[in-house]
Design an enzyme around this catalytic site. Sequence first.
Site, mmCIF file in Angstrom:
data_model
loop_
_atom_site.group_PDB
_atom_site.id
_atom_site.type_symbol
_atom_site.label_atom_id
_atom_site.label_comp_id
_atom_site.label_asym_id
_atom_site.label_seq_id
_atom_site.Cartn_x
_atom_site.Cartn_y
_atom_site.Cartn_z
ATOM 1 C CG HIS A 38 -23.862 27.411 -16.510
ATOM 2 N ND1 HIS A 38 -23.515 27.941 -15.292
ATOM 3 C CD2 HIS A 38 -22.753 27.514 -17.298
ATOM 4 C CE1 HIS A 38 -22.254 28.345 -15.328
ATOM 5 N NE2 HIS A 38 -21.762 28.095 -16.526
ATOM 6 C CG HIS A 85 -26.532 23.554 -10.960
ATOM 7 N ND1 HIS A 85 -27.106 24.420 -10.068
ATOM 8 C CD2 HIS A 85 -25.705 24.311 -11.735
ATOM 9 C CE1 HIS A 85 -26.660 25.649 -10.289
ATOM 10 N NE2 HIS A 85 -25.800 25.602 -11.289
#
Length: 269
Positions: A38, A85
């Site tokens: 992302h 993350h």
Amino acid sequence: MYVGQLMKDVLKLPRPLSPPVVKLETRVDAEYGLPSTHAMAATAISFTLLLSAPSRIQFQFEVGLLIAVTLSSLVCLSRIYTGMHSVLDVICGALISAVIMFFTYPHWETFDRLQLTSHVSPAVALALPLFLSYTYPELDHYSTTRGDTTTVLAVGAGCSVGYWVNERLGHTFEPQGVLPVPLPALTARALAVGLARHLLGVAALVSTRQILKTLSLKLLYSWYRVPTSDGSARRRREIEVPYKFATYTVVGLVNSILVNRVFILLGLL
């Protein structure tokens, strides 16, 4: 995206542990963490647009830079907020995209010209992503990375072929006037036309995806003699790769060729 997904499954570094992290997203929990794709995508999209736009559109570069930094930062921070993350994953993702852009930037014009004019462009655009999808590394457990990677590569392949076809047909939608052209005014009519294009485009692409997904799965299930009730069969490489590649290649073609024709017919472009 391919580089990022491949690095995840080669490095095999886990996502943040929960607890202590509270995860707000679970669909890709089986994927590894580093780098954040992302973050890679947000950085690449924001800054390639910023770097390529000045040759075509007049705008204040500092404002564009602020927008690019803001958008990419929001995506990067959201991956930490949702617990998907670590900070290291996000930083590495952004840096990898920055490195790729740094080394490829001098060749963007050359690549663009070859993509649009070379006779072998469609063959390469289809064969290379399909090869990369089939040769994607196998894991000891099922992960969504191969399917997601195939989806990204297939859409890119379809759009690339579509751009080549548009060039052949002379439908390249070049701005009128001497480049760079002034940035169009943001009027109520422009917003309305943009919204109409968005809704029509989404409807066309979602419909295309659903039709192609259903047909390709039925064909592959029949070919491999798999019961249609076996939902887990679509995770097998010989089914997952061709069904996703076929579906999303057509989505890319519809996006780059057919939808634009409809916009023209309806006076939306």
